[in-house]
Design a protein around this motif. Structure first.
Motif, PDB file in Angstrom:
ATOM      1  N   PRO A 360       0.836  -1.212   0.000  1.00  0.00           N
ATOM      2  CA  PRO A 360       0.000   0.000   0.000  1.00  0.00           C
ATOM      3  C   PRO A 360       0.865   1.255   0.000  1.00  0.00           C
ATOM      4  O   PRO A 360       1.976   1.280   0.550  1.00  0.00           O
ATOM      5  CB  PRO A 360      -0.799  -0.131   1.302  1.00  0.00           C
ATOM      6  N   ARG A 361       0.347   2.288  -0.619  1.00  0.00           N
ATOM      7  CA  ARG A 361       1.022   3.584  -0.583  1.00  0.00           C
ATOM      8  C   ARG A 361       0.686   4.287   0.722  1.00  0.00           C
ATOM      9  O   ARG A 361      -0.356   4.030   1.336  1.00  0.00           O
ATOM     10  CB  ARG A 361       0.591   4.431  -1.778  1.00  0.00           C
ATOM     11  N   PRO A 362       1.566   5.196   1.173  1.00  0.00           N
ATOM     12  CA  PRO A 362       1.301   5.874   2.457  1.00  0.00           C
ATOM     13  C   PRO A 362      -0.049   6.585   2.496  1.00  0.00           C
ATOM     14  O   PRO A 362      -0.693   6.635   3.546  1.00  0.00           O
ATOM     15  CB  PRO A 362       2.472   6.850   2.580  1.00  0.00           C
ATOM     16  N   GLU A 363      -0.487   7.159   1.364  1.00  0.00           N
ATOM     17  CA  GLU A 363      -1.764   7.865   1.377  1.00  0.00           C
ATOM     18  C   GLU A 363      -2.947   6.907   1.506  1.00  0.00           C
ATOM     19  O   GLU A 363      -4.070   7.335   1.792  1.00  0.00           O
ATOM     20  CB  GLU A 363      -1.926   8.703   0.113  1.00  0.00           C
ATOM     21  N   GLN A 364      -2.730   5.595   1.297  1.00  0.00           N
ATOM     22  CA  GLN A 364      -3.798   4.615   1.464  1.00  0.00           C
ATOM     23  C   GLN A 364      -3.925   4.126   2.898  1.00  0.00           C
ATOM     24  O   GLN A 364      -4.879   3.421   3.228  1.00  0.00           O
ATOM     25  CB  GLN A 364      -3.560   3.415   0.542  1.00  0.00           C
ATOM     26  N   LEU A 365      -2.972   4.473   3.724  1.00  0.00           N
ATOM     27  CA  LEU A 365      -2.965   3.983   5.099  1.00  0.00           C
ATOM     28  C   LEU A 365      -3.822   4.871   5.984  1.00  0.00           C
ATOM     29  O   LEU A 365      -3.896   6.081   5.787  1.00  0.00           O
ATOM     30  CB  LEU A 365      -1.527   3.944   5.633  1.00  0.00           C
TER      31      LEU A 365
END
Length: 416
Positions: A360-365
């Motif tokens: 996952p990308r950080p903005e998806q966390l």
């Protein structure tokens, strides 16, 4: 009210997406093909079971008339005549022919169970005696229960309190809803018994009610279409009955499978639908629960996961446990699952490289997660993205022409 409306809209959107992901239209097409060959055998077996009991003599024809009248559109008179004619001819067959018809009916029931197990994500279908007993109960007890219910309803209808001059107010109105109530009972029974898993009866009743209502609406709309748009007769002529009948069967199975999707997903936690987390976080959460349970010598089930705060739907739980079982990290025991490998000798790199889900990308966390490993994972993923941008920051033209790529790599690696 607004939040409840948004949750309702999101649930039906989620349900429709699951309906498409499970390839329900393809399953409905396969069931349509099977039904075309099995509808006459099913009716013949029903007649044979009812004729074996003297009390049910003549009930079979009444049940057939009731089913064809209420489960086919108003324009299906030609289909009714064909089905009745085929059934009468099939009743003249020898015992070998009847056995062949019974096998055809069994095949249809197997196809229906496979479609339902796909919706419920059941990986182990019924086998051996259990499947045979279920199908035999449907083919033998089903007609008998129909006959008994039809006799009881006929007796109640004949009472003066129901149909006489002194009938109770509203009794005749209730009788008009008997076909709808029969459809609700039939669909509820199908949803509660056919899947090879435990289905709450209240969920089966909700799905049966929806399927019955959609079925009645489909009959009205289908009949309206046939009357207002008769162009199909200009194209097919006398053959027009066949494609219309196939279309009606296909539409009926779409309704049945959509009701099955509703019954299945009523058991899914609503919080998880609104909270879409990357699959890697769910995987690590599941492993943390397994690791803690191993220290206490306990097994892990889906109920334990939900009690720990991970509100996983059954299909995602099956997907995660399937991957962990493939990696030989967990194994099934009586009562649930257990960790069967020392996690101290299994690296995070191996887990990520073998997992079928992307990082996952950080903005998806999410901003926060009540797990001890989450802060370190979030920080590591942010650093990984920065390093990835530094390593692959050169333009695509430089990469294709090998210009200023290696110095950029050396500079970024030297900076680290």
């Amino acid at each position: 009210m607004r939040q409840r409306f948004e949750n309702t809209v999101e649930f039906w959107r989620f349900l429709w997406q699951r309906f498409l992901d499970d390839r329900a239209p393809d399953s409905a097409a396969a069931l349509t093909y099977t039904t075309l060959f099995a509808v006459v055998p099913m009716m013949t077996v029903t007649f044979a079971m009812l004729s074996a009991i003297p009390a049910f003599q003549g009930v079979g024809e009444q049940i057939q008339s009731f089913i064809l009248r209420n489960f086919l559109p108003a324009t299906g008179e030609t289909v009714r005549e064909y089905l009745v004619s085929f059934t009468l001819q099939a009743r003249q067959l020898t015992w070998i022919g009847v056995l062949f018809l019974a096998i055809t009916a069994f095949t249809m029931l197997v196809t229906v169970e496979k479609a339902f197990n796909t919706i419920w994500r059941v990986r182990q279908p019924r086998r051996g005696a259990s499947s045979f007993l279920l199908y035999w109960a449907i083919l033998s007890l089903g007609p008998l229960l129909l006959g008994a219910g039809f006799l009881v309803s006929t007796y109640i209808t004949s009472l003066s309190l129901i149909s006489g001059p002194d009938a109770v107010i509203g009794a005749k109105t209730l009788l008009r809803f008997m076909p709808l109530l029969s459809s609700v009972a039939a669909f509820t029974l199908i949803y509660a018994t056919v899947p090879n898993t435990r289905v709450p009866i209240r969920h089966a009743l909700v799905g049966g009610t929806l399927a019955a209502v959609l079925f009645e609406l489909a009959k009205m709309l289908f009949g309206l279409y046939v009357r207002l748009f008769p162009s199909y007769q200009l194209i097919y002529g006398a053959f027009a009955t066949v494609p219309l009948f196939l279309l009606w069967i296909y539409l009926s199975w779409l309704i049945v499978l959509f009701g099955a999707e509703l019954v299945c997903n009523l058991s899914n936690p609503p919080v998880w639908r609104r909270r879409s987390l990357p699959r890697l976080l769910a995987l690590l959460g599941v492993l943390r629960v397994f690791h803690d349970s191993q220290r206490q010598g306990e097994t892990v089930t889906l109920r334990d996961m939900r009690r720990q705060g991970w509100l996983l739907p059954e299909d995602e739980w099956d997907e995660l446990t399937g991957f962990l079982e493939q990696e030989q990290l967990i194994c099934r025991v009586s009562g649930g699952w257990v960790l069967c490998r020392d996690l101290a000798h299994y690296s995070m790199h191996r887990l990520l490289s073998h997992a079928p889900w992307p990082l996952p990308r950080p903005e998806q966390l999410p901003e926060s997660l009540d797990e001890p490993w989450y802060p370190a994972l979030r920080q590591t993923l942010e650093q990984f993205q920065l390093q990835q941008q530094a390593l692959f920051g050169a333009s695509l033209a430089d990469w294709l022409q090998s210009r200023d790529v290696r110095p950029a790599l050396e500079g970024s690696s030297g900076g680290r």
